[in-house]
Scaffold this motif. Sequence first.
Motif, mmCIF file in Angstrom:
data_model
loop_
_atom_site.group_PDB
_atom_site.id
_atom_site.type_symbol
_atom_site.label_atom_id
_atom_site.label_comp_id
_atom_site.label_asym_id
_atom_site.label_seq_id
_atom_site.Cartn_x
_atom_site.Cartn_y
_atom_site.Cartn_z
ATOM 1 N N UNK A 61 0.839 -1.253 -0.148
ATOM 2 C CA UNK A 61 -0.171 -0.161 0.085
ATOM 3 C C UNK A 61 0.733 1.200 -0.084
ATOM 4 N N UNK A 62 2.026 1.193 -0.006
ATOM 5 C CA UNK A 62 3.108 2.299 0.159
ATOM 6 C C UNK A 62 3.591 2.404 -1.398
ATOM 7 N N UNK A 63 3.956 3.827 -1.676
ATOM 8 C CA UNK A 63 4.750 4.010 -3.052
ATOM 9 C C UNK A 63 6.234 4.298 -2.577
ATOM 10 N N UNK A 64 6.913 3.466 -2.940
ATOM 11 C CA UNK A 64 8.431 3.669 -2.646
ATOM 12 C C UNK A 64 9.289 4.296 -3.371
ATOM 13 N N UNK A 65 10.307 5.108 -3.006
ATOM 14 C CA UNK A 65 11.276 5.823 -3.965
ATOM 15 C C UNK A 65 12.441 5.837 -3.106
ATOM 16 N N UNK A 66 13.742 5.737 -3.776
ATOM 17 C CA UNK A 66 14.865 5.778 -3.027
ATOM 18 C C UNK A 66 15.933 6.858 -3.530
ATOM 19 N N UNK A 67 16.697 7.198 -2.778
ATOM 20 C CA UNK A 67 17.651 8.591 -3.255
ATOM 21 C C UNK A 67 18.537 8.232 -4.353
ATOM 22 N N UNK A 68 18.589 6.644 -4.623
ATOM 23 C CA UNK A 68 19.676 6.177 -5.556
ATOM 24 C C UNK A 68 19.651 4.880 -5.449
ATOM 25 N N UNK A 69 20.569 4.203 -6.342
ATOM 26 C CA UNK A 69 20.669 2.856 -6.232
ATOM 27 C C UNK A 69 22.319 2.398 -6.205
ATOM 28 N N UNK A 70 22.515 1.091 -6.021
ATOM 29 C CA UNK A 70 23.867 0.752 -6.241
ATOM 30 C C UNK A 70 24.359 0.101 -7.664
ATOM 31 N N UNK A 71 23.459 0.347 -8.458
ATOM 32 C CA UNK A 71 23.741 -0.034 -9.820
ATOM 33 C C UNK A 71 23.841 0.868 -10.964
ATOM 34 N N UNK A 72 24.520 2.201 -10.486
ATOM 35 C CA UNK A 72 25.033 3.248 -11.283
ATOM 36 C C UNK A 72 24.062 4.552 -11.245
ATOM 37 N N UNK A 73 24.574 5.594 -11.445
ATOM 38 C CA UNK A 73 24.047 6.676 -11.309
ATOM 39 C C UNK A 73 22.766 7.065 -12.148
ATOM 40 N N UNK A 74 22.698 6.264 -13.158
ATOM 41 C CA UNK A 74 21.216 6.500 -14.232
ATOM 42 C C UNK A 74 20.228 5.671 -13.755
ATOM 43 N N UNK A 75 20.471 4.763 -12.595
ATOM 44 C CA UNK A 75 19.322 3.997 -12.310
ATOM 45 C C UNK A 75 18.645 4.242 -11.100
ATOM 46 N N UNK A 76 17.343 4.018 -11.027
ATOM 47 C CA UNK A 76 16.488 4.531 -9.835
ATOM 48 C C UNK A 76 15.565 3.537 -9.472
ATOM 49 N N UNK A 77 14.919 3.652 -8.345
ATOM 50 C CA UNK A 77 14.139 2.825 -7.725
ATOM 51 C C UNK A 77 12.812 3.223 -7.110
ATOM 52 N N UNK A 78 11.669 2.831 -7.639
ATOM 53 C CA UNK A 78 10.509 3.241 -7.333
ATOM 54 C C UNK A 78 9.101 2.197 -7.524
ATOM 55 N N UNK A 79 8.419 2.221 -6.576
ATOM 56 C CA UNK A 79 7.130 1.438 -7.005
ATOM 57 C C UNK A 79 5.827 2.278 -6.645
#
Length: 362
Positions: free
Chosen positions: A228-246
Amino acid sequence: MAETRIVVVGAGVSGLTTALLLSRNANYKITVAAKHMPGDYDIEYASPWAGANYLPISVEGTDLAEWESNTWTELERLARLHPEAGIHFQDAALFNRTKHLEGGNASALVAPEVSDPWYQKIVPNFKKVPKNHLPPGYDSGNTFTSVCINTAIYLPWLTSRCLEAGVIFKRAIFNHISEASNAHHSGKKADLVVNCTGLLAGKLGGVEDKNMIPARGQTVLVMNKGDGLMYSTSGTDDGDEEVCYTMGRAAGGGTLLGGCYQKGNWDSQPDPNLAVRIMKRAIGICPSLTNGKGIEHLNIIRHGVGLRPVRIGGTRVEKEKINDVWVVHNYGHGGYGYQSSYGCSQAVVKLVEEVLKVRAKL
Ligand code: FAD
């Protein structure tokens, strides 16, 4: 009072929102003319690929902060009163790592002042996450009530509201922005043109804005529901061009997993390796998507790729006379076209009024 004929070029979220707000003036007779319309999925058409949620990225005191702030008022109202628009409230959780925030490689999709953002004054339930409630490896976090927009419902809903108000839609491809003044449904020359052409403003004759670049976004839409939450993170460990959100879309729209922010990349095809990383990161931050199991337990609806229409220097909301045609520009909304849509369109309405005053004096 004489009628004013307006052609809005573009039927993405910018063109549709602008046409809707302009249509509140019964004196304006509006044609929306575009190559792509709601229902189409194309790499030249960013709007259907978006999440879309409300997660401001602006710095306090800027035009963008004002546009994002003004847009919250309307998105909140639609989520509360108009379920048929496909927008619902959803709590957002944003988790940060100090190494991203201080290392200069934070995601382009989070505000520079993410730990203490200006928007905490307008969104409900803004809270800092206590350290002992952060997922492993994160140094800080916020939660607040946001909205998630199911773009497959919202874009047709905007179109319907425009049709209800008498706006006429037609397909057209323009090589030069001034040609659009001949596309009004009355058959007469338009009094002004509104340019909502997104990324293609970089190629359109008379505009050819060299500051336009794509920021490629790849997504995976899944049937699985999270917690039920939308997640976002400040960055990832997979390079500067990758992001993480749901994001959990309203009305059975599935959960959208993202992503990336690849500047200058025009590739329209999903990268399967990136898709795996997107899914792994998503179940890492939201294990309830698969009840703690692996990515093979994600039920994939579709892989997607959209190009965010980024403008170096920021969104262009401005009036200009091109070949004797008054044009009001509204393009270059990058990764924030929904969350700034009403604010930008309100600014366009004011510019249209200014143009009409200038014309009236001639
Ligand atoms: P577009 O949707 O690209 O529309 C452009 C229109 O102009 C089209 O109708 C096109 O056919 C027409 N056009 C262009 N040139 C011509 C021409 N020469 N002749 C005729 N017609 C023409 N934003 C958010 O606020 N929140 C989010 O969560 C979010 N997530 C995103 C996730 C992804 C993966 C992507 C790709 C984007 C996301 N965005 C998000 C950004 C948002 O989608 C864009 O900023 C927004 O859709 C831009 O809308 P637009 O109407 O300006 O452009």
